[in-house]
Design a protein around this motif. Structure first.
Motif, PDB file in Angstrom:
ATOM      1  N   LEU A 121     167.567  18.181  32.093  1.00 17.92           N
ATOM      2  CA  LEU A 121     167.336  17.177  31.042  1.00 17.92           C
ATOM      3  C   LEU A 121     167.199  15.799  31.654  1.00 17.92           C
ATOM      4  O   LEU A 121     166.329  15.007  31.282  1.00 17.92           O
ATOM      5  CB  LEU A 121     168.510  17.143  30.066  1.00 17.92           C
ATOM      6  CG  LEU A 121     168.507  18.047  28.845  1.00 17.92           C
ATOM      7  CD1 LEU A 121     169.740  17.741  28.005  1.00 17.92           C
ATOM      8  CD2 LEU A 121     167.249  17.867  28.019  1.00 17.92           C
ATOM      9  N   LYS A 122     168.106  15.521  32.616  1.00 15.12           N
ATOM     10  CA  LYS A 122     168.070  14.230  33.304  1.00 15.12           C
ATOM     11  C   LYS A 122     166.718  14.052  34.010  1.00 15.12           C
ATOM     12  O   LYS A 122     166.095  13.001  33.915  1.00 15.12           O
ATOM     13  CB  LYS A 122     169.214  14.218  34.319  1.00 15.12           C
ATOM     14  CG  LYS A 122     169.434  12.947  35.078  1.00 15.12           C
ATOM     15  CD  LYS A 122     170.419  13.251  36.227  1.00 15.12           C
ATOM     16  CE  LYS A 122     170.662  12.078  37.122  1.00 15.12           C
ATOM     17  NZ  LYS A 122     171.644  11.135  36.609  1.00 15.12           N
ATOM     18  N   ALA A 123     166.275  15.111  34.697  1.00 15.72           N
ATOM     19  CA  ALA A 123     164.990  15.035  35.402  1.00 15.72           C
ATOM     20  C   ALA A 123     163.840  14.822  34.413  1.00 15.72           C
ATOM     21  O   ALA A 123     162.880  14.089  34.705  1.00 15.72           O
ATOM     22  CB  ALA A 123     164.764  16.313  36.222  1.00 15.72           C
ATOM     23  N   ALA A 124     163.936  15.439  33.250  1.00 16.77           N
ATOM     24  CA  ALA A 124     162.879  15.268  32.245  1.00 16.77           C
ATOM     25  C   ALA A 124     162.871  13.834  31.719  1.00 16.77           C
ATOM     26  O   ALA A 124     161.812  13.248  31.479  1.00 16.77           O
ATOM     27  CB  ALA A 124     163.068  16.267  31.102  1.00 16.77           C
ATOM     28  N   ALA A 125     164.067  13.257  31.532  1.00 14.38           N
ATOM     29  CA  ALA A 125     164.137  11.858  31.094  1.00 14.38           C
ATOM     30  C   ALA A 125     163.512  10.958  32.162  1.00 14.38           C
ATOM     31  O   ALA A 125     162.720  10.060  31.851  1.00 14.38           O
ATOM     32  CB  ALA A 125     165.590  11.456  30.819  1.00 14.38           C
ATOM     33  N   GLU A 126     163.830  11.227  33.434  1.00 15.27           N
ATOM     34  CA  GLU A 126     163.249  10.421  34.527  1.00 15.27           C
ATOM     35  C   GLU A 126     161.725  10.555  34.574  1.00 15.27           C
ATOM     36  O   GLU A 126     161.012   9.577  34.807  1.00 15.27           O
ATOM     37  CB  GLU A 126     163.884  10.820  35.870  1.00 15.27           C
ATOM     38  CG  GLU A 126     165.287  10.219  36.019  1.00 15.27           C
ATOM     39  CD  GLU A 126     166.136  10.866  37.122  1.00 15.27           C
ATOM     40  OE1 GLU A 126     165.738  11.915  37.671  1.00 15.27           O
ATOM     41  OE2 GLU A 126     167.228  10.318  37.408  1.00 15.27           O
ATOM     42  N   ALA A 127     161.227  11.757  34.351  1.00 16.42           N
ATOM     43  CA  ALA A 127     159.770  11.973  34.358  1.00 16.42           C
ATOM     44  C   ALA A 127     159.108  11.185  33.219  1.00 16.42           C
ATOM     45  O   ALA A 127     158.017  10.614  33.398  1.00 16.42           O
ATOM     46  CB  ALA A 127     159.455  13.469  34.229  1.00 16.42           C
ATOM     47  N   HIS A 128     159.761  11.135  32.053  1.00 10.41           N
ATOM     48  CA  HIS A 128     159.198  10.360  30.944  1.00 10.41           C
ATOM     49  C   HIS A 128     159.209   8.861  31.268  1.00 10.41           C
ATOM     50  O   HIS A 128     158.246   8.147  30.971  1.00 10.41           O
ATOM     51  CB  HIS A 128     159.985  10.613  29.647  1.00 10.41           C
ATOM     52  CG  HIS A 128     159.605  11.869  28.926  1.00 10.41           C
ATOM     53  ND1 HIS A 128     160.080  13.118  29.280  1.00 10.41           N
ATOM     54  CD2 HIS A 128     158.774  12.093  27.869  1.00 10.41           C
ATOM     55  CE1 HIS A 128     159.569  14.041  28.474  1.00 10.41           C
ATOM     56  NE2 HIS A 128     158.777  13.458  27.610  1.00 10.41           N
ATOM     57  N   HIS A 129     160.293   8.391  31.873  1.00 12.48           N
ATOM     58  CA  HIS A 129     160.361   6.966  32.245  1.00 12.48           C
ATOM     59  C   HIS A 129     159.228   6.622  33.216  1.00 12.48           C
ATOM     60  O   HIS A 129     158.535   5.613  33.062  1.00 12.48           O
ATOM     61  CB  HIS A 129     161.725   6.653  32.855  1.00 12.48           C
ATOM     62  CG  HIS A 129     161.803   5.315  33.518  1.00 12.48           C
ATOM     63  ND1 HIS A 129     161.574   4.134  32.832  1.00 12.48           N
ATOM     64  CD2 HIS A 129     162.056   4.961  34.801  1.00 12.48           C
ATOM     65  CE1 HIS A 129     161.692   3.122  33.678  1.00 12.48           C
ATOM     66  NE2 HIS A 129     161.978   3.598  34.864  1.00 12.48           N
ATOM     67  N   LYS A 130     159.038   7.490  34.205  1.00 15.52           N
ATOM     68  CA  LYS A 130     157.967   7.247  35.177  1.00 15.52           C
ATOM     69  C   LYS A 130     156.610   7.252  34.469  1.00 15.52           C
ATOM     70  O   LYS A 130     155.747   6.409  34.729  1.00 15.52           O
ATOM     71  CB  LYS A 130     158.014   8.327  36.271  1.00 15.52           C
ATOM     72  CG  LYS A 130     156.988   8.146  37.368  1.00 15.52           C
ATOM     73  CD  LYS A 130     157.426   8.838  38.669  1.00 15.52           C
ATOM     74  CE  LYS A 130     156.396   8.607  39.781  1.00 15.52           C
ATOM     75  NZ  LYS A 130     155.132   9.346  39.548  1.00 15.52           N
ATOM     76  N   ALA A 131     156.418   8.198  33.557  1.00  7.87           N
ATOM     77  CA  ALA A 131     155.142   8.324  32.844  1.00  7.87           C
ATOM     78  C   ALA A 131     154.854   7.091  31.990  1.00  7.87           C
ATOM     79  O   ALA A 131     153.697   6.655  31.878  1.00  7.87           O
ATOM     80  CB  ALA A 131     155.146   9.582  31.981  1.00  7.87           C
TER      81      ALA A 131
END
Ligand code: DGD
Ligand code: CLA
Ligand code: PID
Ligand code: PID
Ligand code: PID
Ligand code: PID
Ligand code: PID
Length: 312
Positions: free
Chosen positions: A59-69
């Motif tokens: 979940l944390k990695a998915a949040a980070e991917a959205h922030h980067k996106a």
């Protein structure tokens, strides 16, 4: 991993579609059919259950991917870069694979239940039809790879702290603010209205700060907070109000969650929200409740925050 590889193929099949969608369209704030708040709450509840069952690291990695996106958005439609589009798909595929299939299907079924069957065709009419079909075909192939890598049992439930200062302070806060909670019209559609005078890109900046805060939160405490919300939804009355005990458990869980990130990260959320929330909005909310109850709740909150800060 296999899901990462599959996300590249999904990107080949879907990025044209992604570019055609107007991500800034205000329509995405609307209910996808008749407004049915208690049924929608059930659908959200299924998402909360799925989130609580997911692997916190993923979940944390998915949040980070959205922030980067969000950082690579370009053009009037608000589309992210091709590379970040693929990364978000991969991260979400891994989240889905970390929960049992039944939890995912429960979300699908509950959302279907509040969605007018004409919605998909209408969405398709806003883009180039063949590109939407290609993207859907790509999704169907992607989901087979996800299913192949999917767990069969949910991750362990959260460990809920007890006997801590935040728990005791949450009781005080909840006693002081439950009358205010009962004054609020939880079934109103006002919470789906756009913020007056604010565009989607402006609002997205504040959402981005919440994503950043979410990515820094303690995974166990986030799971515990999701579980507390799920329990609270289980005790709502016909007006959408949860029990006093479940409300207290939510406040305790959220206080601990806030204490798990640095103060500046929390203030970044507050300051970015304050930029998009006009005083007319808060005054309007205030005008609909008993002012004495709201002031008592506010006093409770400003006392609670000192206890949270002391554990931060
Ligand atoms: C509020 C805050 C509630 C606002 C509710 C509307 C929020 C809407 C959020 C829009 C959501 C968009 C995202 C979701 C979209 C999803 C789409 C997919 O009423 C302020 C000014 C700034 C207010 C706005 C910022 C709010 C930020 C809250 C955090 C955001 C959380 C995330 C929300 C969304 C998602 C959740 C998952 O702070 O606030 C009222 C205050 O307004 C009133 O002002 C304060 C002063 O700041 C403070 O300095 C002090 O003066 C105080 O206190 C009054 O008033 C005094 C005493 O000092 C106290 O001790 C006490 O006695 C008090 O009086 C008693 O009245
Ligand atoms: Mg929540 C907050 C609804 C699920 C995590 N959430 C909020 C509130 C709103 C809400 C009431 C944002 C608007 C606001 O500030 O109003 N959440 C809500 C619903 C659901 C849900 C309907 C559906 C199930 N949330 C949910 C899940 C999670 C979270 C699953 C992850 C575990 N939520 C979360 C966090 C925060 C919220 C981390 C917040 O920080 C935010 C919030 O409450 O900020 C204050 C005002 C708030 C209320 C009416 C309720 C709280 C009452 C307090 C304790 C006292 C009142 C003080 C005063 C009068 C008003 C606020 C002043 C302000 C400056 C703080
Ligand atoms: C159909 C017919 C068959 C063929 C078929 C078929 C299609 C099935 C489908 C489909 C299933 C499906 C599922 C989808 C599921 C989407 C789930 C989304 C979940 C969202 C969540 C949001 C959240 C959060 C988050 C974490 C937080 C909680 C939340 C914590 C701990 C019909 C093709 C097989 C699309 C979980 C992430 C922030 C709530 O079967 O013949 O087509 O799609 O905030 O958790 O904080
Ligand atoms: C299925 C059938 C079961 C088995 C199963 C199964 C699979 C379910 C699955 C799955 C669901 C699923 C979901 C996925 C979703 C991906 C979503 C990607 C979104 C990307 C975005 C990117 C972006 C941005 C951003 C914000 C910008 C817009 C953009 C604005 C306003 C079917 C396996 C259980 C993969 C939104 C973030 C920058 C575009 O259930 O039998 O396998 O995968 O720029 O916003 O500008
Ligand atoms: C003021 C003036 C001073 C006195 C003062 C004062 C007030 C300051 C205040 C205040 C600060 C403040 C902060 C608040 C912060 C709320 C933060 C909410 C965050 C929400 C998140 C949502 C999310 C998720 C979630 C996890 C997901 C990501 C997301 C993963 C990995 C003005 C009183 C000091 C209220 C993070 C949770 C589901 C985005 O300073 O004189 O009054 O309030 O989905 O992450 O899944
Ligand atoms: C501050 C100043 C800095 C230091 C700091 C600081 C603290 C920030 C804090 C904090 C933020 C914070 C937030 C909290 C929020 C609590 C929200 C509770 C919500 C409960 C709900 C319950 C319910 C339901 C439910 C859904 C139903 C409605 C209900 C419908 C449609 C200030 C320490 C950084 C604690 C919503 C879930 C069942 C009512 O920043 O200097 O300390 O705490 O039934 O929905 O029916
Ligand atoms: C004032 C002056 C200060 C003193 C003060 C003061 C008052 C401020 C106030 C107040 C702020 C305030 C805020 C309130 C916020 C309530 C938020 C509720 C959110 C509910 C949601 C529900 C929902 C759903 C759901 C999904 C559905 C849509 C919905 C679909 C597709 C002025 C006292 C501090 C009350 C989000 C979850 C079911 C909408 O500051 O001096 O008094 O109140 O149905 O999804 O349908």
């Amino acid at each position: 991993d296999e899901i990462g590889d599959a996300s590249k193929k999904l990107g080949d099949a879907s990025y044209n579609f992604a570019k055609e969608v107007d991500w800034n369209n205000g329509i995405f704030l609307q209910a996808p059919g008749k407004f049915q708040p208690l049924k929608a709450l059930k659908a959200i509840d299924k998402m909360i259950e799925m989130g609580a069952a997911a692997d916190p690291k993923l979940l944390k990695a998915a949040a980070e991917a959205h922030h980067k996106a969000i950082g690579s958005i370009s053009g009037p439609n608000g589309v992210t870069s091709r590379a970040d589009w693929d990364e978000v798909n991969a991260a979400l595929g891994r989240v889905v694979a970390s929960v049992p299939k039944a939890k995912v299907m429960a979300v699908y079924d509950a959302v279907k239940d509040i969605t007018d069957p004409k919605v998909p065709a209408y969405m398709k009419s806003l883009v180039n039809g063949p590109d939407a079909e290609k993207a859907y075909q790509g999704f169907l192939e992607f989901k087979d790879v996800v299913a192949k890598n999917q767990v069969t049992a949910a991750s362990a439930p959260a460990v809920v702290p007890s006997g801590d200062k935040i728990g005791a302070a949450a009781k005080q806060l909840s006693d002081a603010s439950y009358p205010f909670i009962k004054d609020i019209d939880w079934l109103s559609d006002i919470y789906l209205k756009p913020l007056p005078g604010k565009t989607a890109p402006e609002t997205l900046k504040a959402i981005d700060k919440m994503i950043v805060m979410g990515a820094k939160m303690d995974g166990n405490l986030l799971k515990a907070a999701a579980e507390a919300h799920h329990k609270a939804i289980g005790s709502v009355d016909s007006k959408g109000v949860t029990s006093a005990a479940d409300y207290e458990a939510v406040n305790a869980a959220l206080g601990r969650l806030v204490a798990s990130v640095p103060k500046e990260t929390v203030m970044d959320v507050y300051n970015s929200m304050a930029k998009i929330v006009d005083p007319t909005v808060t005054n309007n909310m205030f005008s609909k409740v008993n002012p004495l109850d709201a002031v008592a709740a506010a006093k409770g909150f400003y006392t609670f925050k000192d206890v949270v800060q002391a554990s931060q």
